[in-house]
Design an enzyme around this catalytic site. Structure first.
Site, PDB file in Angstrom:
ATOM      1  N   TYR A   1      -3.747   9.767   0.110  1.00 38.48           N
ATOM      2  CA  TYR A   1      -2.398   9.281   0.424  1.00 38.48           C
ATOM      3  C   TYR A   1      -1.859   8.546  -0.790  1.00 38.48           C
ATOM      4  CZ  TYR A   1       1.317   6.446   2.603  1.00 38.48           C
ATOM      5  OH  TYR A   1       2.519   5.852   2.905  1.00 38.48           O
TER       6      TYR A   1
ATOM      7  N   ASP B   1      -4.253   7.368  -9.060  1.00 36.34           N
ATOM      8  CA  ASP B   1      -3.543   6.468  -8.151  1.00 36.34           C
ATOM      9  C   ASP B   1      -4.517   5.328  -7.816  1.00 36.34           C
ATOM     10  OD1 ASP B   1      -1.821   6.762  -4.942  1.00 36.34           O
ATOM     11  OD2 ASP B   1      -2.409   5.038  -6.164  1.00 36.34           O
TER      12      ASP B   1
ATOM     13  N   LYS C   1      -0.397  -3.473  -4.548  1.00 33.54           N
ATOM     14  CA  LYS C   1      -1.319  -4.380  -3.864  1.00 33.54           C
ATOM     15  C   LYS C   1      -1.808  -5.557  -4.726  1.00 33.54           C
ATOM     16  CE  LYS C   1      -2.703  -0.437  -1.023  1.00 33.54           C
ATOM     17  NZ  LYS C   1      -2.206  -0.706   0.332  1.00 33.54           N
TER      18      LYS C   1
HETATM   19  P1  KE4 Z   1       2.813   1.224  -0.674  1.00 32.56           P
HETATM   20  O1  KE4 Z   1       4.107   1.979  -0.856  1.00 32.56           O
HETATM   21  O2  KE4 Z   1       2.397   1.140   0.801  1.00 32.56           O
HETATM   22  O3  KE4 Z   1       2.800  -0.120  -1.367  1.00 32.56           O
HETATM   23  O4  KE4 Z   1       1.658   2.046  -1.404  1.00 32.56           O
HETATM   24  C1  KE4 Z   1       1.466   3.385  -1.066  1.00 32.56           C
HETATM   25  C2  KE4 Z   1       0.062   3.795  -1.465  1.00 32.56           C
HETATM   26  C3  KE4 Z   1      -0.120   4.534  -2.607  1.00 32.56           C
HETATM   27  N1  KE4 Z   1      -1.350   4.911  -3.004  1.00 32.56           N
HETATM   28  C4  KE4 Z   1      -2.452   4.559  -2.302  1.00 32.56           C
HETATM   29  C5  KE4 Z   1      -3.801   5.001  -2.772  1.00 32.56           C
HETATM   30  C6  KE4 Z   1      -2.324   3.793  -1.122  1.00 32.56           C
HETATM   31  O5  KE4 Z   1      -3.418   3.472  -0.402  1.00 32.56           O
HETATM   32  C7  KE4 Z   1      -1.047   3.397  -0.689  1.00 32.56           C
HETATM   33  C8  KE4 Z   1      -0.828   2.597   0.580  1.00 32.56           C
HETATM   34  N2  KE4 Z   1      -1.995   2.243   1.301  1.00 32.56           N
HETATM   35  C9  KE4 Z   1      -1.829   2.020   2.725  1.00 32.56           C
HETATM   36  C10 KE4 Z   1      -3.213   1.717   3.310  1.00 32.56           C
HETATM   37  N3  KE4 Z   1      -4.003   2.871   3.424  1.00 32.56           N
HETATM   38  C11 KE4 Z   1      -0.847   0.930   3.007  1.00 32.56           C
HETATM   39  C12 KE4 Z   1      -0.846   0.453   4.426  1.00 32.56           C
HETATM   40  C13 KE4 Z   1       0.410   0.869   5.159  1.00 32.56           C
HETATM   41  O6  KE4 Z   1       0.856   2.032   4.959  1.00 32.56           O
HETATM   42  O7  KE4 Z   1       0.928   0.034   5.933  1.00 32.56           O
END
Ligand code: KE4
Length: 426
Positions: free
Chosen positions: A142, A237, A265
């Protein structure tokens, strides 16, 4: 738990699903989500005053633990000077200099406001740089919710990406090809069948969105070699792994250099921050110096930078943080694995550094198909038991446990006690 119930009822009237991000709704565990009021160190406290040992940590940012005094102080001090100017500030330069100084592959970096934005922008930069349209991602990885990355796993290697969300036109995903994590042959096939058309390969160097799946020996290096051979951009990523697996993230831990890397994060210290960076020749494609457009009102926000850089500086200046955190996490994960054996549960436990995931399946999990074999109903019962006994896990089989520097032997022992209680009745 009436406060969370009441808040959830109110929330669902005015926010889709009652939450601002789907996983928080506890949909896959069929429970009313806990509304959190405050947090401190390894603990969070819900609206009914219940205390939990927290293994979400805001999905990664809270690596030092919640409410860290130095981060909080830096935020307050910076906020007193003004929240946002929409103009350049010194602290943005400090953040960029810090990342470029300490991450060897990063010669230039652009701040954005989320991991999604970081990935979306990195993909655009790679496409602009190569003049190519196609990208390769991996099933089960993801990378945020930008259109091009919301694709169903292609059934065959020739399958153009099929949208995995309503509202995403097929035109946005037709150039997204999907490979199998840990399977270099599937990537080679895509390069052979799309000669000189693939702009980039994007990968979570440790996959943490299908639970936690580790790269097999040689997988990441293999991607590096394939991208070199085919003049494609390798994007790591590291929104989750960055500054977590080691200070230098997966690039340091596995000694593989990406051309572009995305962060989120941890670099925001709990505030909304993302970043993408890497080779100067690629990053200088980005506006205003180059022809790849990308912008953001709150990008590099000074208060968010203050939170992020304070956290990063502490991680850099005190490397023992990783030693202690990883030792504590490793002890927890190993002891949980031993308890699985003690109670003759065939379930699998993948972990690395301070990331871990227990899969309710009796087969190894090395890719998405194997992860999907896990029994999500059993997971839901596990989640509920742990939550009811004061352990706050991610409400999905396909997420990770995040251990922070604030977790201690005491929190480990309590977690193991509750886990054993669960196994006794499972
Ligand atoms: P954000 O747009 O949520 O800040 O990041 C997206 C993203 C991009 N790449 C990786 C590897 C990620 O894990 C994420 C977002 N992670 C999720 C948890 N698996 C965020 C939690 C959520 O969607 O509320």
């Amino acid at each position: 738990m009436n406060q969370s119930n009441e808040l959830f009822q109110r929330a669902r009237k005015v926010i889709p699903g009652g939450v601002n991000s789907p996983v928080r709704a506890y949909g896959s565990v069929g429970m009313t989500p806990r509304f959190i009021e405050k947090a401190d160190g390894p603990y969070i406290y819900d609206a009914d005053g219940r205390k939990y040992i927290d293994y979400i940590g805001s999905w990664g940012p809270m690596i030092l633990g919640h409410n860290h005094a130095e981060v909080l102080e830096a935020v307050v001090r910076k906020a007193e000077k003004g929240l946002s100017f929409g103009a350049a500030t010194e602290i943005e330069v400090e953040m960029a200099e810090f990342i470029c100084e300490h991450i060897p592959s990063v010669e230039m970096v652009r701040m954005v406001n989320s991991g999604t934005e970081a990935v979306m922008s990195a993909i655009r930069a790679a496409r602009g740089y190569t003049g190519r349209d196609k990208i390769v991602k991996f099933s089960g990885c993801y990378h945020g919710h930008s259109d091009a990355l919301l694709v169903k796993a292609g059934s065959g290697v020739m399958t153009a990406g099929i949208p995995d969300s309503a509202g995403v036109p097929v035109g946005c995903t037709q150039d997204t090809l999907t490979a199998v994590y840990n399977d270099l042959e599937s990537v080679k096939a895509l390069f052979e069948q799309n000669p000189k058309q693939i702009a980039a390969v994007i990968v979570e160097p440790v996959a943490a969105n299908m639970g936690v799946v580790l790269p097999k020996e040689g997988f990441l290096q293999g991607l590096r070699e394939l991208c070199d051979k085919h003049d494609a951009v390798l994007i790591f990523d590291e929104v989750i792994t960055g500054f977590r697996l080691a200070f230098g993230g997966a690039q340091e831990l596995f000694d593989v250099k990406a051309d572009l890397v995305t962060y989120g994060k941890i670099i925001g210290g709990g505030m909304p921050v993302g970043a993408y960076g890497g080779k100067r020749e690629i990053m200088e494609m980005v506006a205003p110096v180059g022809s790849v457009y990308q912008a953001g009102t709150l990008s590099g926000n000074p208060v968010a930078m203050a939170a992020g850089i304070t956290q990063l500086r502490k991680l850099k200046e005190e490397p023992d943080i990783y030693t202690q955190m990883d030792e504590n996490a490793g002890h927890l994960f190993e002891e949980m694995s031993k308890l699985l054996e003690k109670y003759e549960k065939p379930w699998r436990f993948n972990h690395i550094a301070s990331l871990g995931c227990m899969y309710f399946t009796s087969a190894d999990v090395t890719n998405y198909e194997e992860a999907k074999a896990a029994d999500t109903k059993e997971f839901a019962m596990y989640f509920r038991f742990m939550l009811d006994h004061g352990i706050h896990l991610a409400p999905s089989q396909f997420e990770a446990m995040f251990v922070s520097y604030a977790h201690t032997e005491e929190t480990t022992q309590e977690t193991l006690r509750v886990f054993e209680e669960y196994l006794k009745q499972a």
